[in-house]
Design a protein around this motif. Structure first.
Motif, mmCIF file in Angstrom:
data_model
loop_
_atom_site.group_PDB
_atom_site.id
_atom_site.type_symbol
_atom_site.label_atom_id
_atom_site.label_comp_id
_atom_site.label_asym_id
_atom_site.label_seq_id
_atom_site.Cartn_x
_atom_site.Cartn_y
_atom_site.Cartn_z
ATOM 1 N N GLY A 61 0.836 -1.191 0.000
ATOM 2 C CA GLY A 61 0.000 0.000 0.000
ATOM 3 C C GLY A 61 0.873 1.244 0.000
ATOM 4 N N LEU A 62 0.531 2.206 -0.837
ATOM 5 C CA LEU A 62 1.225 3.496 -0.890
ATOM 6 C C LEU A 62 0.220 4.554 -0.442
ATOM 7 C CD1 LEU A 62 2.995 3.101 -4.352
ATOM 8 C CD2 LEU A 62 3.984 2.745 -2.081
ATOM 9 N N PHE A 63 0.415 5.080 0.761
ATOM 10 C CA PHE A 63 -0.546 5.997 1.365
ATOM 11 C C PHE A 63 -0.091 7.443 1.215
ATOM 12 C CE2 PHE A 63 -2.455 3.065 4.889
ATOM 13 C CZ PHE A 63 -2.897 2.187 3.932
ATOM 14 N N GLY A 64 -1.009 8.291 0.868
ATOM 15 C CA GLY A 64 -0.807 9.733 0.851
ATOM 16 C C GLY A 64 -2.032 10.404 1.429
ATOM 17 N N LEU A 78 -5.742 11.091 12.148
ATOM 18 C CA LEU A 78 -5.878 9.735 11.601
ATOM 19 C C LEU A 78 -4.669 8.875 11.955
ATOM 20 C CD1 LEU A 78 -7.446 7.708 9.827
ATOM 21 C CD2 LEU A 78 -6.279 8.699 7.846
ATOM 22 N N ASN A 79 -3.512 9.469 12.080
ATOM 23 C CA ASN A 79 -2.280 8.731 12.354
ATOM 24 C C ASN A 79 -2.141 8.349 13.827
ATOM 25 O OD1 ASN A 79 -0.233 7.593 10.840
ATOM 26 N ND2 ASN A 79 1.227 9.199 11.324
ATOM 27 N N ARG A 80 -3.216 8.483 14.606
ATOM 28 C CA ARG A 80 -3.179 8.117 16.030
ATOM 29 C C ARG A 80 -4.342 7.213 16.437
ATOM 30 N NH1 ARG A 80 0.720 10.428 14.688
ATOM 31 N NH2 ARG A 80 1.865 12.089 15.703
ATOM 32 N N ALA A 91 -0.171 3.226 16.708
ATOM 33 C CA ALA A 91 -1.538 3.407 16.211
ATOM 34 C C ALA A 91 -1.532 4.227 14.929
ATOM 35 C CB ALA A 91 -2.395 4.080 17.286
ATOM 36 N N THR A 92 -0.472 4.101 14.134
ATOM 37 C CA THR A 92 -0.334 4.840 12.887
ATOM 38 C C THR A 92 -1.038 4.115 11.752
ATOM 39 O OG1 THR A 92 1.732 3.697 12.370
ATOM 40 C CG2 THR A 92 1.913 5.776 13.591
ATOM 41 N N THR A 93 -1.304 4.845 10.678
ATOM 42 C CA THR A 93 -1.929 4.228 9.504
ATOM 43 C C THR A 93 -1.097 3.051 9.014
ATOM 44 O OG1 THR A 93 -0.828 5.834 8.084
ATOM 45 C CG2 THR A 93 -3.096 6.306 8.695
ATOM 46 N N ARG A 94 0.202 3.227 8.971
ATOM 47 C CA ARG A 94 1.082 2.189 8.427
ATOM 48 C C ARG A 94 1.163 0.957 9.325
ATOM 49 N NH1 ARG A 94 4.157 6.665 9.800
ATOM 50 N NH2 ARG A 94 5.536 6.357 11.587
ATOM 51 N N HIS A 119 4.729 -4.915 7.660
ATOM 52 C CA HIS A 119 5.981 -4.155 7.646
ATOM 53 C C HIS A 119 5.658 -2.678 7.409
ATOM 54 C CE1 HIS A 119 7.978 -8.042 7.298
ATOM 55 N NE2 HIS A 119 7.216 -8.304 6.261
ATOM 56 N N PRO A 120 5.498 -1.901 8.483
ATOM 57 C CA PRO A 120 5.143 -0.484 8.307
ATOM 58 C C PRO A 120 6.384 0.389 8.084
ATOM 59 C CG PRO A 120 5.076 -1.093 10.630
ATOM 60 C CD PRO A 120 5.429 -2.340 9.866
ATOM 61 N N VAL A 121 6.275 1.327 7.138
ATOM 62 C CA VAL A 121 7.366 2.259 6.861
ATOM 63 C C VAL A 121 6.766 3.641 6.615
ATOM 64 C CG1 VAL A 121 9.278 2.854 5.318
ATOM 65 C CG2 VAL A 121 8.762 0.455 5.791
#
Length: 177
Positions: free
Chosen positions: A12-15, A66-68, A162-165, A170-172
């Motif tokens: 997934g490529l998130f923006g 959203l990133n929390r 609790a991030t989107t990734r 494998h979150p980056v």
């Protein structure tokens, strides 16, 4: 610890996690229009606009960051009329790319952000014991050399991210100015 030989099948490529950070938004929209440069044989690559309402308003978020909100409590909240927009969106993202912590979750998520700090192109990792991401970062750093590519490890032994990734195996995170 993950296997260094694990095959990556879904990325997934998130923006747009933060609606006022537009580099990732522009890239995702570009890839949604023409994904030829990100497609690879045997790998599903999905560009995804994570917080479209915040992007539309060009604001960090609507109700909450959203990133929390990718924690078990938020992801498990009942869907009611007054649920914060980003909590509902986190549940949708978890449904599409997860569920978080499962074997069915996407293998890799790159979450693209901007910052006004002098970080340059920086990779953010949450786990120093993930052999796959360590090897991937080594590859990226070598591919970009001699340009610098700092890596920021934000690992904490008892913190559950609790991030989107964090939905991915494998979150980056990737920050650019």
């Amino acid at each position: 610890m993950s296997s260094p030989c694990a095959r990556v099948r879904r990325v997934g490529l998130f923006g747009g996690t933060h609606g006022n950070e537009l580099s990732g938004v522009f890239l995702v929209r570009h890839w949604q229009q023409d994904g030829a440069e990100i497609q690879r044989a045997g790998v599903e690559v999905k560009p995804f606009l994570t917080n479209p309402r915040a992007v539309e308003r060009c604001t960090r978020y609507i109700d909450c960051d959203l990133n929390r909100v990718f924690d078990p409590e938020s992801l498990g909240r009942p869907v009611v009329e007054d649920i914060p927009y980003e909590v509902r969106r986190a549940q949708e993202i978890n449904h599409i790319f997860g569920p978080k912590g499962s074997d069915d979750a996407y293998d890799l998520i790159f979450d693209l952000h901007n910052t006004t700090s002098n970080m340059g192109g920086t990779i953010i990792l949450e786990n120093s014991r993930d052999d796959f991401t360590i090897q991937m970062v080594h590859y990226i750093k070598n591919a970009l050399a001699p340009e610098p590519c700092p890596v920021l490890l934000i690992e904490h032994p008892s913190l559950k991210y609790a991030t989107t990734r964090s939905v991915a195996k494998h979150p980056v995170g990737k920050y650019q100015i």
